[in-house]
Design an enzyme around this catalytic site. Structure first.
Site, PDB file in Angstrom:
ATOM      1  N   LYS A 123       0.841  -1.194   0.000  1.00 29.92           N
ATOM      2  CA  LYS A 123       0.000   0.000   0.000  1.00 29.92           C
ATOM      3  C   LYS A 123       0.881   1.250   0.000  1.00 29.92           C
ATOM      4  CE  LYS A 123      -0.587  -0.052   5.034  1.00 29.92           C
ATOM      5  NZ  LYS A 123      -1.549  -0.140   6.148  1.00 29.92           N
ATOM      6  N   ARG A 176     -12.253   0.131  13.071  1.00 31.41           N
ATOM      7  CA  ARG A 176     -12.053   0.839  11.797  1.00 31.41           C
ATOM      8  C   ARG A 176     -13.083   0.284  10.819  1.00 31.41           C
ATOM      9  NH1 ARG A 176      -5.858   1.201   9.878  1.00 31.41           N
ATOM     10  NH2 ARG A 176      -6.210  -1.004   9.399  1.00 31.41           N
ATOM     11  N   HIS A 193      -7.334  -6.915  12.026  1.00 33.27           N
ATOM     12  CA  HIS A 193      -6.115  -6.126  12.183  1.00 33.27           C
ATOM     13  C   HIS A 193      -5.909  -5.805  13.655  1.00 33.27           C
ATOM     14  CE1 HIS A 193      -2.842  -3.719  10.577  1.00 33.27           C
ATOM     15  NE2 HIS A 193      -3.119  -2.820  11.509  1.00 33.27           N
ATOM     16  N   ARG A 195       1.132 -10.677   7.209  1.00 31.51           N
ATOM     17  CA  ARG A 195       1.194  -9.492   6.351  1.00 31.51           C
ATOM     18  C   ARG A 195       2.393  -8.624   6.750  1.00 31.51           C
ATOM     19  NH1 ARG A 195      -4.256  -9.590   8.235  1.00 31.51           N
ATOM     20  NH2 ARG A 195      -3.836  -7.717   9.460  1.00 31.51           N
ATOM     21  N   TYR A 228      13.211  32.814   4.772  1.00 29.81           N
ATOM     22  CA  TYR A 228      11.939  33.486   5.001  1.00 29.81           C
ATOM     23  C   TYR A 228      11.760  33.815   6.477  1.00 29.81           C
ATOM     24  CZ  TYR A 228      10.275  32.221   0.308  1.00 29.81           C
ATOM     25  OH  TYR A 228      10.116  32.094  -1.052  1.00 29.81           O
ATOM     26  N   CYS A 254      12.275  25.861   2.450  1.00 28.65           N
ATOM     27  CA  CYS A 254      11.450  26.503   1.412  1.00 28.65           C
ATOM     28  C   CYS A 254      10.724  25.433   0.598  1.00 28.65           C
ATOM     29  CB  CYS A 254      12.325  27.355   0.503  1.00 28.65           C
ATOM     30  SG  CYS A 254      13.424  28.499   1.361  1.00 28.65           S
ATOM     31  N   MET A 255       9.910  25.885  -0.331  1.00 22.51           N
ATOM     32  CA  MET A 255       9.151  24.936  -1.142  1.00 22.51           C
ATOM     33  C   MET A 255      10.069  24.058  -1.988  1.00 22.51           C
ATOM     34  SD  MET A 255       5.962  25.721  -3.666  1.00 22.51           S
ATOM     35  CE  MET A 255       4.927  24.405  -4.288  1.00 22.51           C
ATOM     36  N   ASP A 256      11.136  24.653  -2.535  1.00 22.70           N
ATOM     37  CA  ASP A 256      11.991  23.927  -3.478  1.00 22.70           C
ATOM     38  C   ASP A 256      13.470  23.980  -3.114  1.00 22.70           C
ATOM     39  OD1 ASP A 256       9.703  23.594  -5.399  1.00 22.70           O
ATOM     40  OD2 ASP A 256       9.891  25.778  -5.449  1.00 22.70           O
TER      41      ASP A 256
END
Length: 376
Positions: free
Chosen positions: A39, A138, A168, A224, A269, A316-318
């Site tokens: 998953k 769940r 589970h 699992r 920033y 920062c973002m990038d």
């Protein structure tokens, strides 16, 4: 090392994955077999990239969270292996289960009846696994008589075959508590109640990663393997080193620029970091859009030339900045390790007080997955 054409890469070490698989297989109690949980795109390692190694190691059962992941697994080359969908499939998408030969978790009689009708239209008998709720709260059928009667009615539907049943565990990592034995007992009692109603279910599975390591008595027909497949800790950290499992993924980038700024310089920033000496700053071309957590601003560190380089200012973002003042000779192009080889996934998770899985699942799709095998 990164290739010169790569800005960043999540490096998946297939030799470590292979070692983990062998370790897990040695722990699973016969007649149980290993079910590899893929998953979250294989916990962010990439389903297509790790599937061949799993197959080469003899893994023949897989589990995913949603049907789309199952379809991706089929497209990657899992042609004949059973693929269990652990989560819900909405009514309008039930036909996808049949089309891709996926086995759904069923926890609602109405869904089962709709799936039975679709299977009849396609001229197939559709395998399903019944999900029982033994304490996780769940998804899953309850354990009362009404739920048992509903499952018996599902068993009578002509185009469905109840191949398996599962539950589970909520607290399998806690050896000092009784919840897991109680959940296991509830599950087995439900199976007996179903048997008394004439419902025989041939394939039972309850063991998750923690119980593979700690509770061999609950392995049943399959175990699992999720976290542990990728070297992620699902148990008490004090005993984790004894398990011999390795983190499979490392994450790298490079130094884009090196500059020296004076004492009192504001970094990034908001100027949240002010230098207390002349500081050599390295800028890295990775940020939170790549999945590097912004909460590591002024907290985390990366590895350059085998030494720790603390993060300066806000991620920062990038891009992000790190302090390399005390690391001699750092220059543009130097490889930077964001995860692995000096900073473990567990360590970063502890820094942020989050689950280890979150660290990997946050690494975004724009970070390419690169597969290496040091044994080849």
């Amino acid at each position: 090392m990164l290739k010169t054409t790569q800005r960043t890469a999540a490096v998946v070490h297939l030799d470590r994955l292979r070692s983990n698989i062998r370790n897990i297989q040695s722990r699973i109690q016969p007649p149980a077999e290993m079910m590899a949980v893929l998953k979250g795109n294989g916990y962010s390692h990439g389903i297509a990239g790790i599937l061949p190694t799993l197959q080469q190691c003899g893994v023949r059962r897989f589990a995913v969270a949603v049907w789309e992941e199952g379809a991706a697994l089929r497209a990657a080359g899992a042609v004949d292996e059973p693929v269990l969908v652990l989560g819900d499939t909405w009514d309008d998408q039930l036909e996808e289960l049949i089309r891709h030969r996926l086995t759904p978790a069923i926890f609602c009689e109405d869904t089962a009846r709709k799936l039975n009708d679709l299977a009849a239209q396609h001229g197939v008998v559709q395998p399903i696994h019944i999900k029982l709720d033994t304490g996780m709260r769940r998804i899953g059928f309850g354990l009362d008589d009404d739920a048992m009667d509903a499952i018996a009615r599902i068993a009578a539907l002509p185009n469905l075959f109840i191949e398996g049943a599962f539950t589970h565990f909520a607290r399998a990592d806690e050896m000092d508590r009784n919840e897991t034995p109680l959940q296991y007992a509830r599950f087995m009692q439900a199976i007996e109640q179903l048997r008394a109603r004439g419902v025989e279910i041939p394939f039972l599975h309850v063991a998750n990663s923690a119980s593979i390591l700690l509770r061999p008595e609950v392995h049943l027909h399959a175990a699992r393997a999720g976290d542990i497949l990728y070297g992620l800790c699902p148990v008490d950290e004090a005993i984790w080193p004894e398990m011999g499992l390795q983190e499979v993924l490392t994450w790298q980038t490079y130094v884009a620029l090196v500059k020296t700024v004076p004492e009192g310089a504001q970094i990034g920033y908001g100027g949240t970091r002010i230098t207390d000496r002349a500081t050599t700053v390295a800028t890295l071309p990775v940020g939170f859009a790549d999945g590097y957590d912004r909460r590591l601003s002024n907290l985390g560190y990366v590895m350059i030339r085998g030494q720790k380089a603390p993060i300066l200012g806000r991620v920062c973002m990038d891009q992000m900045m790190v302090d390399v003042t005390d690391i001699p000779g750092v220059q543009r192009g130097d490889t930077v390790t964001l995860l692995g080889d000096g900073i473990s996934i567990m360590e970063m998770a502890n820094m942020l007080d989050i689950n280890v899985d979150e660290i990997l699942c946050h690494i975004t799709a724009r970070v390419p997955r690169v597969y290496v095998d040091e044994n080849e």
